[in-house]
Design a protein around this motif. Structure first.
Motif, PDB file in Angstrom:
ATOM      1  N   ARG A 107      79.373  93.116  32.064  1.00 37.62           N
ATOM      2  CA  ARG A 107      78.986  91.470  32.150  1.00 37.62           C
ATOM      3  C   ARG A 107      77.848  91.188  32.250  1.00 37.62           C
ATOM      4  O   ARG A 107      77.282  90.487  31.588  1.00 37.62           O
ATOM      5  CB  ARG A 107      80.250  90.904  33.127  1.00 37.62           C
ATOM      6  N   THR A 111      75.388  89.323  29.694  1.00 37.31           N
ATOM      7  CA  THR A 111      75.072  87.928  29.570  1.00 37.31           C
ATOM      8  C   THR A 111      74.073  87.980  30.281  1.00 37.31           C
ATOM      9  O   THR A 111      73.320  86.497  30.409  1.00 37.31           O
ATOM     10  CB  THR A 111      76.314  87.017  30.365  1.00 37.31           C
ATOM     11  N   ASP A 113      74.217  87.311  33.637  1.00 37.94           N
ATOM     12  CA  ASP A 113      74.610  86.369  34.865  1.00 37.94           C
ATOM     13  C   ASP A 113      73.966  86.658  35.970  1.00 37.94           C
ATOM     14  O   ASP A 113      73.812  87.926  36.335  1.00 37.94           O
ATOM     15  CB  ASP A 113      75.924  86.454  34.893  1.00 37.94           C
ATOM     16  N   SER A 114      73.768  85.684  36.922  1.00 38.77           N
ATOM     17  CA  SER A 114      73.113  85.996  38.223  1.00 38.77           C
ATOM     18  C   SER A 114      74.115  86.710  39.162  1.00 38.77           C
ATOM     19  O   SER A 114      75.198  86.806  38.792  1.00 38.77           O
ATOM     20  CB  SER A 114      72.856  84.653  38.932  1.00 38.77           C
ATOM     21  N   SER A 117      76.300  84.431  40.582  1.00 38.28           N
ATOM     22  CA  SER A 117      77.564  84.153  39.568  1.00 38.28           C
ATOM     23  C   SER A 117      78.706  85.303  39.568  1.00 38.28           C
ATOM     24  O   SER A 117      79.959  84.965  39.652  1.00 38.28           O
ATOM     25  CB  SER A 117      77.171  83.895  38.342  1.00 38.28           C
ATOM     26  N   LEU A 118      77.969  86.540  39.565  1.00 33.10           N
ATOM     27  CA  LEU A 118      78.925  87.585  39.548  1.00 33.10           C
ATOM     28  C   LEU A 118      79.826  87.802  40.630  1.00 33.10           C
ATOM     29  O   LEU A 118      81.121  88.216  40.808  1.00 33.10           O
ATOM     30  CB  LEU A 118      78.308  89.004  39.149  1.00 33.10           C
TER      31      LEU A 118
END
Length: 129
Positions: A107, A111, A113-114, A117-118
Motif C-alpha cells: 500500500r 500510493t 500514503d503517510s 494514514s497507514l
C-alpha cells in the motif's frame, strides 16, 4: 571513636538501600503501555482483517486497485517471503502477521500514503511501520 564510625557507616548503608528500593518502586510505577487500545483491536477492525478480506472475496478489482496487485500474485509473493518476515508472538503481545506487513508495504509503495494514514488504516503503530 570506631564505634561512632561503625554506626555512621551502618546508617549510610541503610539510607543507600532505602534510596535504591524507592527508585525501583518508582520505576515500576512508570511502565508504558506496550500497545494502545485502539491498535490492540487490529485483529477485529484492521484493514487487513476486515476490509481486504471482504475485497478479496467480493471485489477483486477493488483489491487489485488497493494494493496494485492481483490476489494470486500477492499470495505468490507472500509465499516467497513469509519465512523472512514472520516474527513470534510473545507473552506481552501478538506479532504482526506477515500478511499485514506485506499489505502495508505494498500500500505504501502503491500510493505513498503517510505512516500516520497507514497506522490508522491497518492499526499498526507508525514507529512499527
Amino acid at each position: 571513636m570506631d564505634n561512632n564510625r561503625s554506626e555512621l557507616n551502618q546508617i549510610v548503608l541503610l539510607l543507600a538501600i532505602e534510596c535504591v528500593a524507592k527508585l525501583m518502586r518508582d520505576k515500576k510505577k512508570r511502565r508504558r503501555v506496550w500497545v494502545r487500545d485502539w491498535i490492540s483491536r487490529r485483529e477485529d477492525f484492521g484493514a487487513s482483517s476486515c476490509l481486504l478480506k471482504e475485497m478479496r472475496q467480493e471485489d477483486p478489482d477493488g483489491y487489485r486497485n488497493h494494493l496494485r496487485m492481483l490476489t494470486e500474485k500477492f499470495d505468490e509473493l507472500l509465499g516467497k517471503i513469509v519465512d523472512k518476515i514472520t516474527k513470534n508472538d510473545t507473552h506481552m503481545r501478538n506479532a504482526i502477521p506477515a500478511t499485514t506487513k506485506l499489505e502495508i508495504t505494498l500500500r505504501f509503495l502503491a500510493t505513498g500514503d503517510s505512516f500516520v494514514s497507514l497506522e490508522a488504516l491497518y492499526r499498526v503503530g507508525k514507529s512499527t511501520i
